[in-house]
Design a protein around this motif. Structure first.
Motif, PDB file in Angstrom:
ATOM      1  N   LYS A 199      39.480  36.282  40.168  1.00 45.33           N
ATOM      2  CA  LYS A 199      40.765  36.970  40.097  1.00 45.33           C
ATOM      3  C   LYS A 199      41.922  35.977  40.179  1.00 45.33           C
ATOM      4  O   LYS A 199      42.899  36.061  39.415  1.00 45.33           O
ATOM      5  N   SER A 202      42.162  34.019  36.986  1.00 45.61           N
ATOM      6  CA  SER A 202      42.729  34.814  35.892  1.00 45.61           C
ATOM      7  C   SER A 202      44.248  34.833  35.969  1.00 45.61           C
ATOM      8  O   SER A 202      44.937  34.858  34.937  1.00 45.61           O
ATOM      9  N   ASP A 209      40.075  39.051  33.757  1.00 43.93           N
ATOM     10  CA  ASP A 209      39.061  38.928  34.816  1.00 43.93           C
ATOM     11  C   ASP A 209      37.865  39.800  34.432  1.00 43.93           C
ATOM     12  O   ASP A 209      37.781  40.966  34.806  1.00 43.93           O
ATOM     13  N   GLN A 370      44.755  46.971  45.182  1.00 37.07           N
ATOM     14  CA  GLN A 370      44.280  45.953  44.242  1.00 37.07           C
ATOM     15  C   GLN A 370      43.170  45.060  44.793  1.00 37.07           C
ATOM     16  O   GLN A 370      42.508  44.370  44.032  1.00 37.07           O
ATOM     17  N   ALA A 373      41.550  39.746  46.432  1.00 34.94           N
ATOM     18  CA  ALA A 373      42.026  38.663  45.568  1.00 34.94           C
ATOM     19  C   ALA A 373      43.529  38.778  45.299  1.00 34.94           C
ATOM     20  O   ALA A 373      44.249  37.777  45.310  1.00 34.94           O
ATOM     21  N   ALA A 374      44.001  39.997  45.072  1.00 30.49           N
ATOM     22  CA  ALA A 374      45.424  40.201  44.802  1.00 30.49           C
ATOM     23  C   ALA A 374      46.265  39.853  46.026  1.00 30.49           C
ATOM     24  O   ALA A 374      47.380  39.331  45.891  1.00 30.49           O
TER      25      ALA A 374
END
Length: 521
Positions: A199, A202, A209, A370, A373-374
């Motif tokens: 993630k 990306s 992703d 989300q 990762a976000a």
């Protein structure tokens, strides 16, 4: 066998996920007390041990030149025991505890902010790292004091040695459980970290992703792991461990100096005080009233995870600890291991909480909508040179993973080597074969997906090692006291479960945290 399990994970999909979650629920409901018992006993045992005269027992001769400096030893211990999970969970755990606070606080309240880091730091703190000491001390004593070569964990348990068929069978069971636990811990680590790294990448590269990006990451990891493992202990693992420490220290210093420095330091002082004050309740997994709270569930997940790593960390630390005393090894693990973990929670966790509380970024909303990762990406983008910081983060994750997986492949290959006398290392092809097994198993976990599945695999993988840990504690006590006036009673393995239950009842009543457990649980 692990190839078959990997295939089941890849093909099974949601059905496997449902089965794992159901099995996890059964184990944590019926046998939570066993996880708690083994950690409490283990912690008390080693505190007493290092304070006693037995703490001076040295692994080998004091005049031998050490293979590694103190910094090299400490960096290898920390880098091997802690993979990239600490980079991720130290930032997101506090946000989850903020929404599901311990000690009766209201979600997102002022008290919840105060308590948010306590449980996370406890789960990565002294009791967790002391679990590694169990196998480490048992193996090091056998290798360097008794001078008996150790390839497998079953070798260091005296009561199961001999030619009788039942003892041979128990040794085989223990060795299988060790490899099963290692696979569960390592596979879960990679399975949790690859989606997060994908993630973040990306966002850096502007590519979708997808599963193809994750497969590309697996290929990169395969090459990196293979090169490190092929190089061996001194040329590969020692060097990459040092790089790991420099990267970790550099990353934390940047966040600490750019962020609200004094507030982060003050918050950590408050967290340490709260953890010390509530240490007994946390130890008995009673951070919240009742049962099955978020804090209790998380602690069991971590206890299973640390147990699954216990054998591989024990053999690894033992191999690099020639010339040290029991006290030096245990205190060294507490200094480098616990200190490093608390530093990550203090800086990354504290910074995440500050961003949330000050209103700079609503990380709680990002986490809920989300994912992990976000959150990490949003946190890092608040720093100067955010693109560069994201790259440093990804490189750090790869180095963390490479150190842990390479060391684990090195140790598991030792378990499966037929002839490994003296200081010989496992063959390169054996070590590299286990790298392929780790990658395949982890790929299956990624395809099944879901952090709940990863937690289930960790907790389940660690459960059988509870009994191995108890046998190791008994073995250490038996070995170090054999030349003293103490007399160790004979142990009947069939009485172990009932004895464990009675010890837990006694400790619970002693510390005032007894809450409905009984011997029929």
């Amino acid at each position: 066998m692990f190839g078959i399990v990997s295939a089941v994970l890849i093909i099974g999909g949601p059905a496997v996920q449902q089965f794992m979650n159901a099995l996890l629920s059964f184990i944590t409901t019926k046998y939570e007390w066993l996880y708690v018992l083994v950690y409490v006993l283990n912690f008390i045992f080693f505190i007493v041990l290092i304070m006693s005269k037995f703490g001076k027992i040295r692994f080998g001769t004091p005049d031998k030149k050490r293979d590694f400096s103190s910094f090299q030893w400490g960096s290898m211990v920390f880098a091997t025991g802690i993979d990239a999970s600490i980079l991720m969970l130290s930032a997101t755990d506090p946000l989850l505890y903020l929404q599901h606070p311990a000690f009766g606080a209201r979600p997102l309240s002022k008290a919840a902010y105060i308590y948010a880091n306590i449980c996370g730091e406890f789960n990565w703190g002294p009791m967790a790292w002391m679990m590694f000491a169990t196998a480490t001390i048992a193996i090091a004593y056998t290798m360097y004091v008794k001078k008996v070569p150790v390839k497998r964990l079953s070798t260091v348990i005296p009561i199961i040695q001999g030619k009788r068929w039942d003892k041979k069978f128990i040794r085989q069971i223990i060795d299988f459980l060790v490899i099963f636990g290692i696979m569960g811990g390592i596979g879960s680590s990679i399975g949790m970290e690859i989606p997060v790294i994908a993630k973040v990448l990306s966002l850096i590269l502007g590519v979708p992703d997808t599963i193809y990006l994750k497969l590309a990451l697996f290929m990169v990891l395969l090459v990196l792991f293979s090169l490190t493992v092929y190089a061996g202990l001194n040329k590969g693992i020692k060097k990459i461990s040092a790089w790991h420490i420099y990267l970790a220290i550099g990353f934390l210093l940047i966040v600490l100096l750019i962020g609200p420095t004094f507030r982060l330091i003050g918050g950590e002082v408050q967290t340490l005080g709260g953890m010390f004050k509530n240490f007994v309740s946390l130890s008995f997994n009673k951070a919240s009233a009742g049962s099955n709270s978020y804090a209790q569930h998380q602690t069991l997940f971590y206890w299973g995870w640390w147990l699954s790593y216990m054998p591989v960390m024990g053999l690894f630390i033992a191999r690099i600890s020639h010339g040290k005393t029991i006290r030096q090894v245990v205190l060294g693990m507490m200094t480098y291991g616990v200190g490093g973990c608390l530093a990550f929670y203090a800086v990354l966790g504290g910074y995440a909480l500050w961003l949330q509380q000050s209103g700079v970024v609503n990380l709680v909303h990002i986490l809920n909508t989300q994912g992990q990762a976000a959150v990490l990406a949003a946190l890092i983008t608040t720093l100067p040179m955010s693109k560069l910081m994201l790259i440093i983060f990804c490189v750090s994750c790869f180095v963390f993973l490479a150190t842990t997986i390479s060391s684990s492949a090195f140790i598991v290959s030792s378990f499966t080597s037929l002839d490994l006398s003296g200081n010989r290392q496992p063959s390169r092809w054996n070590r590299m074969a286990w790298v392929f097994v780790f990658i395949l198993f982890s790929l299956g976990i990624v395809i099944v997906g879901g952090f709940e599945t990863i937690q289930a695999i960790c907790t389940i993988a660690g459960f059988p090692l509870i009994f191995v840990c108890m046998l190791l504690l008994y073995s250490i006590f038996q070995e170090i006291t054999e030349q003293s006036d103490l007399r160790v009673p004979a142990l009947d393995l069939l009485q172990l479960p009932r004895l464990s239950s009675r010890i837990f009842m006694m400790l619970s009543r002693t510390f005032g945290v007894f809450n409905g457990y009984n011997e029929n649980n």
